[in-house]
Design an enzyme around this catalytic site. Structure first.
Site, PDB file in Angstrom:
ATOM      1  N   THR A 156       0.945  -1.228   0.105  1.00 10.41           N
ATOM      2  CA  THR A 156      -0.207  -0.065  -0.207  1.00 10.41           C
ATOM      3  C   THR A 156       0.797   1.258   0.033  1.00 10.41           C
ATOM      4  O   THR A 156       1.791   1.082   0.225  1.00 10.41           O
ATOM      5  CB  THR A 156      -0.843  -0.034   1.215  1.00 10.41           C
ATOM      6  OG1 THR A 156      -1.954   0.909   1.010  1.00 10.41           O
ATOM      7  CG2 THR A 156      -0.184   0.158   2.704  1.00 10.41           C
ATOM      8  N   GLY A 186      -8.030  -6.259   2.027  1.00 11.54           N
ATOM      9  CA  GLY A 186      -7.406  -6.041   3.147  1.00 11.54           C
ATOM     10  C   GLY A 186      -7.908  -4.771   3.874  1.00 11.54           C
ATOM     11  O   GLY A 186      -9.137  -4.621   3.543  1.00 11.54           O
TER      12      GLY A 186
END
Length: 193
Positions: A156, A186
């Site tokens: 990320t 997620g």
């Protein structure tokens, strides 16, 4: 100026691919722009960079070879929007921003998120680069799912910006864990997570 003494504006993000994102966001802030615009603009940079394997175009795919993306955005008042399990759209952060700005919802997912993006002027694009496909095909030989999260492989980018008025906003965008099960989402697009 007076705000500079308070530490405004300010940008912070995660990982090395956050450096160009920070620079882009800071340009918006230095010109007097809003934090929400800065975070969106900033993370669009790694989303479009084929050399970044954990975000957007060039992100490593799931175990079926699909690049699926998640993103969220929030402004200083708590307005927020997110998308999850989005395929074929280059800038999930901008789709999340439209969810925040133009709908009564917080999150859209999968085909619904894609349909919303297409209806709002985004176009379908193949996000699986040759480099990412090659890496995926190498993984397929053993198909061992042992995700390693470290400075070389993180799933990320999170970016926070504080504008000259002292307002803070945040954005997070990801292609998720490489070789994940198709459909895995997620914490990145989940507001508050």
């Amino acid at each position: 100026n007076q705000n500079s003494e308070k530490g405004f504006p300010m940008v912070i993000s995660t990982w090395r691919h956050g450096i160009p994102a920070n620079q882009g966001a800071m340009e918006i802030l230095q010109d007097g722009g809003k934090a929400i615009d800065a975070v969106e603009f900033g993370v669009r940079i790694p989303e479009a960079d084929p050399e970044v394997s954990s975000v957007g175009y060039g992100g490593w795919p799931d175990r079926d070879g699909h690049v699926t993306l998640d993103a969220c955005i929030m402004d200083e008042t708590g307005n927020c929007g997110s998308v999850s399990f989005l395929e074929d759209i280059m800038h999930p952060i901008s789709v999340a921003r439209l969810v925040m700005d133009n709908t009564p919802h917080v999150m859209l997912s999968g085909k619904g998120a894609q349909q919303f993006a297409l209806e709002n002027g985004f176009r379908k694009e193949n996000l699986l680069t040759e480099k990412s496909e090659k890496k995926w095909r190498e993984w397929l030989k053993k198909s061992e799912y042992k995700p390693i999260i470290n400075i070389e492989n993180h799933d990320t980018i999170g970016l926070l910006a504080l504008d000259k008025k002292g307002n803070i906003s945040g954005a997070c965008t990801t292609s998720g864990l490489s070789w994940k099960l198709h459909g895995r989402v997620g914490d990145s697009p989940v507001i508050g997570a």
